[in-house]
Every structure is written in structure tokens, then in C-alpha cells.
Write an enzyme that holds these catalytic residues in place. Structure first.
Site, PDB file in Angstrom:
ATOM      1  N   HIS A  54       0.854  -1.196   0.000  1.00 22.46           N
ATOM      2  CA  HIS A  54       0.000   0.000   0.000  1.00 22.46           C
ATOM      3  C   HIS A  54       0.886   1.241   0.000  1.00 22.46           C
ATOM      4  CE1 HIS A  54      -3.776  -2.104   1.889  1.00 22.46           C
ATOM      5  NE2 HIS A  54      -3.253  -2.789   0.877  1.00 22.46           N
ATOM      6  N   GLU A  56       0.905   4.013   1.729  1.00 24.17           N
ATOM      7  CA  GLU A  56       1.365   4.532   3.024  1.00 24.17           C
ATOM      8  C   GLU A  56       2.416   3.613   3.660  1.00 24.17           C
ATOM      9  OE1 GLU A  56      -1.759   3.881   2.094  1.00 24.17           O
ATOM     10  OE2 GLU A  56      -3.208   5.255   2.982  1.00 24.17           O
ATOM     11  N   CYS A  83      -5.634   2.347   5.700  1.00 25.42           N
ATOM     12  CA  CYS A  83      -6.308   1.148   6.208  1.00 25.42           C
ATOM     13  C   CYS A  83      -5.705   0.771   7.561  1.00 25.42           C
ATOM     14  CB  CYS A  83      -6.163  -0.002   5.210  1.00 25.42           C
ATOM     15  SG  CYS A  83      -4.502  -0.733   5.179  1.00 25.42           S
ATOM     16  N   CYS A  86      -1.888   0.026   7.288  1.00 26.94           N
ATOM     17  CA  CYS A  86      -1.079   1.235   7.122  1.00 26.94           C
ATOM     18  C   CYS A  86      -1.120   2.094   8.383  1.00 26.94           C
ATOM     19  CB  CYS A  86      -1.558   2.030   5.910  1.00 26.94           C
ATOM     20  SG  CYS A  86      -1.224   1.179   4.351  1.00 26.94           S
TER      21      CYS A  86
END
Ligand SMILES: [Zn+2]
Length: 155
Positions: A54, A56, A83, A86
Site C-alpha cells: 500500500h 502509506e 487502512c 497502514c
């Protein structure tokens, strides 16, 4: 245009770039204490065959390696609310402030149970609330613009 919107628009542009590279439409950046962009990262889930790729989490990993592990004093801007995974990475990094454009709820409205992104309905504020240090969270902002990279992507 505020500085916040300007930085979120950059994160949204990174998300559009990620989609162009064959990945999921998410992007994030890190600013230093002076507000200057220090690092940027795209989602790399598809091309790297990495379900943890992801934007991040990639950003935290890359920036922490470059800066010696401690990201306190930095602010993370992201095209979509982090999420739970992250948010965990952000928590462990020492980042003190998170600013997001599209909310997780609005993302979920677009992805639902999509097999490539079955959105975890666990807002970042809720994850951080269980931690032992405070992380300031701001958002959502400019959600219509932030939704643009997702248009037509999740079917
Ligand atoms: Zn994530």
C-alpha cells in the site's frame, strides 16, 4: 487553495500515477517539519506481487530506512484514508500527523467486497485511539477530487 489541499492534490496525482503503472489507485507523501515534501510513494500491490504494498506502508518503509527509523515530526498526506495495516505502520513509525482526502467509508462505497480490495471497515482514528501516543488525524477533504482516480477502476 490551501496548502493542505495542494498537498492532497499531489497525493491524488500520485494515486493516478499508480493506476497508470498498473497498480491500485492510491498515493501518499510525507512532509517534513517545515512542510516540504520529503518522500512520495505509490501503491505497488500488483506489480510487486506484494499485498502489503500500500502507498502509506511503502512510504513509511522507504522514508524510515532513509532517515534512520524515526519519522516523528513528519506528516503523512494520503489520497485515501489509511487502512488498518497502514495505520499500524504509521503508528510504529512515530509519524505525528495524518491528513487524508477520501474517507475509508467512501472507499468502501466504491469497492465493497471487491476481491482485490475488500476494504477493512476500521477507520484510522479508531486504530490510533488504541495506541499509547497521540496521532493527529485530519480529513476527509476534497472527496470528489479524491474519488476521481477510482472512477471505473473497481468495476
Ligand atoms: Zn493500507
Amino acid at each position: 487553495m490551501t496548502a493542505t489541499e495542494e498537498l492532497l492534490r499531489r497525493a491524488i496525482a500520485i494515486a493516478t500515477s499508480a493506476r497508470g503503472h498498473g497498480n491500485h489507485p492510491f498515493g501518499a507523501l510525507l512532509t517534513d517539519a517545515a512542510g516540504a515534501i520529503a518522500f512520495e510513494a505509490e501503491n505497488t500491490v500488483v506489480t510487486e506481487h506484494d499485498p502489503t504494498g500500500h502507498a502509506e506502508t511503502n512510504l513509511v518503509r522507504n522514508a524510515a530506512r532513509a532517515l534512520g527509523g524515526d519519522l516523528s515530526g513528519y506528516t503523512l498526506y494520503t489520497s485515501t484514508e489509511p487502512c488498518a495495516m497502514c495505520s499500524g505502520a504509521i503508528y510504529w513509525s512515530g509519524i505525528s500527523r495524518v491528513v487524508f482526502a477520501l474517507s475509508e467509508a467512501q472507499l468502501y462505497a466504491r469497492t465493497g467486497a471487491h476481491p482485490e480490495n475488500p476494504t477493512l471497515q476500521l477507520p484510522s482514528r479508531e486504530v490510533f485511539a488504541h495506541g499509547q501516543r497521540e496521532i493527529r488525524v485530519e480529513g476527509p477533504f476534497i472527496e470528489d477530487e479524491a474519488a476521481a482516480p477510482h472512477k471505473g477502476f473497481w468495476g
